[in-house]
Design an enzyme around this catalytic site. Structure first.
Site, mmCIF file in Angstrom:
data_model
loop_
_atom_site.group_PDB
_atom_site.id
_atom_site.type_symbol
_atom_site.label_atom_id
_atom_site.label_comp_id
_atom_site.label_asym_id
_atom_site.label_seq_id
_atom_site.Cartn_x
_atom_site.Cartn_y
_atom_site.Cartn_z
ATOM 1 C CB VAL A 1 -30.498 7.973 14.405
ATOM 2 C CG1 VAL A 1 -29.046 8.182 14.072
ATOM 3 C CG2 VAL A 1 -31.104 6.945 13.468
ATOM 4 C CG ASP A 2 -35.642 10.264 18.391
ATOM 5 O OD1 ASP A 2 -36.401 9.286 18.502
ATOM 6 O OD2 ASP A 2 -36.018 11.443 18.530
ATOM 7 C CE LYS A 3 -40.626 7.813 13.716
ATOM 8 N NZ LYS A 3 -41.226 9.172 13.690
#
Length: 666
Positions: free
Chosen positions: A335-337
């Site tokens: 997941v991207d933050k």
């Protein structure tokens, strides 16, 4: 088309007429089989099972009705079989046709009528239940609005929704469906967006808000500027995508199709050999009937249609059967933050003054002046705060030079301003006595993104920006683990300390920080080399390389993005993180149902074969069990249309406001 015509051309007309003829035949035989005898020429082959004898055929009137019943039910089957043969396809219809015609030839009229009648009934039931598995798509089509109220020449006019023109003002009143995609230009209201995002709680809309066709006003009055009409609306794109996805074949389905291509001819050869060896034509015809792979052929597509339909109803678009199968194997989620684990709306939280000759406002002014020409998302909260405090920059800096991974260098009124991390200071020869690095480290440990500000060759302060962790982020990670995901990985371009603060708050298993877009791709590739099936969740811009490399690319909040709807392997229409574990869980349930259906189909055929050779299974019984297995397979798939246990609604304990510890970077 009137009601009678609909019935005549419907699925049930053939089995009903055939069934009535069978009942009449039995009634005539019960009243006395010799009500009428008919002598038929030319001669009939009465005993095709052993040696044939020529004789005139003698039929009762009951036999005539039984043959008529077989003809009514079998006509369509034979036509389909012939068409398939012309296309060089040997299918189920051919097996049933051969068996029914053979039964008539040997004088077994009841078996011929029973086989064709049961097959016709099974087809009608199959069509009816398959329509239910496509009910989610039917519901999407049903929510499409029929009319719209537009403002033309200063007057309200009601027109068909398809006739709304781009750029027109559309009025949305309480209880009305929104007929277009558009932007609210005036008014306030609550819009039920369940048909698009799967979320049942109405969303408040005001000036500047985005609305979608097919959603429903639950209160208020809105004036909407039409930006998407007809086939260009989000709803139309969703319907198109679901249609394509439900028709797309999974790898297992492609294998079953290839298997059936060999299996069906093999059944015909088996029946021929059995008939020749045993001299029993009835045995051969019975083998044709019970060998029909109907349940096997339908076992996969019916599950895929139901699974994808269920997902679409919940605001989850899955690209097709292949991606559904792959999603069931997901063992790691990257997941991207920013905007995924966090809200994506950073705010300035700290201004630390390190030059005793300056005030806080002056440090903020220099930082804002440097960021005025920057496109970095962290520039906006600094500029907004500076404007709010009256120290915002006027005009633009003389020049702005981004330094990837380090910060920016700006020319402000002839002076060089640096804003970034310690490596940026080192690159430009700015000496730090340690206070700036210490302040930055302390802020980062709190989950904030620090930026050191230096004017010319002197450090003057540190500013910090933070974003909030989404309230449902920790629950998403927990549910992913419960759904069978072994590892949840965070990929971020931010510093290690900031990333660790977020990881600790959300329960992330593995953290990769200070990454460039190509670095994210490398991490995804490494996880794949370790044997993981990867789902990557990102914004589709700087995460594009990693999204393309991952086994499954997931787009969040895709309702407003036509590109995401069309290209993402999984598009989560709403902005609800809990839809991701729901999608994976549904994929696993669908694949489980597919396997169950294959097992049901194969076990049924094996048991019927054993019953034929053991004695006791006739053609009619075989067809009855065969059709029953088809319906069992369909009914099993229809369980997917029910919601799984557990809701995507956020637990009450997590709907409280975030604490200071939940402040994280952008």
């Amino acid at each position: 088309m009137n009601r009678l015509q609909k019935w005549v051309y419907g699925n049930w007309s053939v089995p009903v007429v055939s069934g009535v003829l069978i009942i009449i035949s039995f009634a005539l035989q019960w009243l006395g089989g010799g009500v009428a005898n008919l002598t038929v020429s030319p001669q009939w082959w009465l005993d095709a099972g052993s040696h044939a004898t020529h004789a005139s055929a003698v039929f009762t009137l009951g036999d005539v009705f039984m043959i008529a019943a077989a003809a009514v039910a079998g006509y369509g089957i034979v036509v389909k079989a012939v068409r398939a043969l012309i296309a060089k396809v040997i299918g189920i219809d051919l097996l049933v046709s051969v068996a029914a015609i053979g039964a008539v030839i040997i004088g077994n009229f009841w078996e011929a009528a029973a086989v064709t009648f049961l097959f016709a009934v099974g087809h009608a039931l199959e069509a009816a239940t398959l329509n239910k598995t496509r009910s989610a798509l039917a519901e999407l089509v049903a929510v499409a609005p029929d009319s719209a109220t537009v403002v033309r020449d200063g007057q309200q006019q009601e027109v068909p929704a398809a006739q709304v023109r781009m750029g027109e003002i559309v009025l949305v009143k309480n209880g009305a469906k929104v007929p277009v995609d558009g932007q609210v230009v005036s008014g306030t209201g609550a819009i039920d967006e369940a048909s698009i995002t799967g979320e049942s709680i109405p969303v408040e809309k005001s000036k500047g808000g985005q609305v979608f066709a097919g959603t429903v006003s639950r209160g208020g009055f809105l004036q909407v500027l039409a930006t998407g009409i007809g086939a260009d609306t989000t709803l139309a794109r969703i319907i198109h995508r679901v249609e394509e996805a439900q028709d797309a074949k999974a790898r297992t389905q492609a294998f079953i199709d290839r298997f059936s291509g060999w299996y069906t001819p093999a059944v015909m050869v088996l029946a021929l050999v059995a008939g020749l060896v045993s001299g029993d034509v009835v045995l051969a015809l019975t083998l044709l009937v019970i060998g029909c792979p109907g349940a096997l052929v339908i076992s996969i597509p019916v599950a895929i249609v139901a699974g994808i339909g269920r997902a679409a109803r919940n605001g989850i678009l899955i690209k097709g059967g292949e991606f559904l199968e792959t999603s069931a194997k997901i063992s790691a989620v990257a997941v991207d933050k920013t905007g995924t684990l966090t809200e994506g709306r950073p705010q300035l939280t700290d201004v630390v003054v390190l030059d005793s000759t300056l005030e806080r406002s002056e440090v903020l002014r220099w930082a804002a002046a440097a960021e005025a020409g920057s496109e970095h998302p962290l520039a906006r909260p600094i500029l907004d705060t500076a404007q709010a405090e009256g120290v915002g920059p006027h005009g633009i800096p003389g020049s702005v030079t981004p330094v990837p991974g380090k910060g920016i260098v700006s020319d402000v009124d002839g002076r060089r301003v640096l804003i970034g991390n310690p490596p940026l200071l080192l690159q430009y020869g700015v000496v730090d006595d340690g206070s700036a690095a210490q302040a930055a480290e302390s802020l980062a440990a709190e989950g904030k993104t620090p930026m050191i500000v230096a004017v010319d060759d002197k450090v003057i302060g540190v500013v910090a920006v933070a974003d909030q962790i989404r309230q449902d982020a920790p629950e998403m990670v927990a549910r992913l683990h419960r759904a069978g995901v072994e590892k949840v990985v965070m990929l971020t371009g931010d510093t290690r300390l900031v990333a660790e603060a977020i990881g600790k708050a959300t329960g992330i298993d593995e953290i990769h920080a200070s990454l460039l877009p190509e670095d994210k791709l490398d991490v995804v590739a490494q996880l794949q080399q370790e044997g993981h099936t990867i789902a990557m969740v990102g914004d589709g811009v700087n995460d594009a390389p990693a999204l393309a490399t991952a086994n499954i690319g997931v787009a969040m909040g895709a309702a407003g993005s036509a590109v995401a709807v069309e290209t993402a392997d999984i598009a989560l229409m709403g902005d609800n993180l809990l839809k991701l574990p729901e999608a994976i869980g549904l994929a696993k349930r669908t694949v489980s149902v597919m396997r169950q259906n294959i097992a049901i189909a194969l076990i049924t055929v094996v048991l019927l074969l054993a019953g034929v050779f053991a004695g006791g299974v006739t053609m009619s019984i075989g067809m009855l069990v065969h059709e029953a297995s088809v319906l069992v397979v369909i009914a099993n798939a229809m369980r997917l249309l029910r919601n799984a246990r557990g809701s995507t609604a956020m637990p009450k304990s997590e709907r409280t406001s975030g604490t200071a510890a939940q402040q994280v970077n952008a």
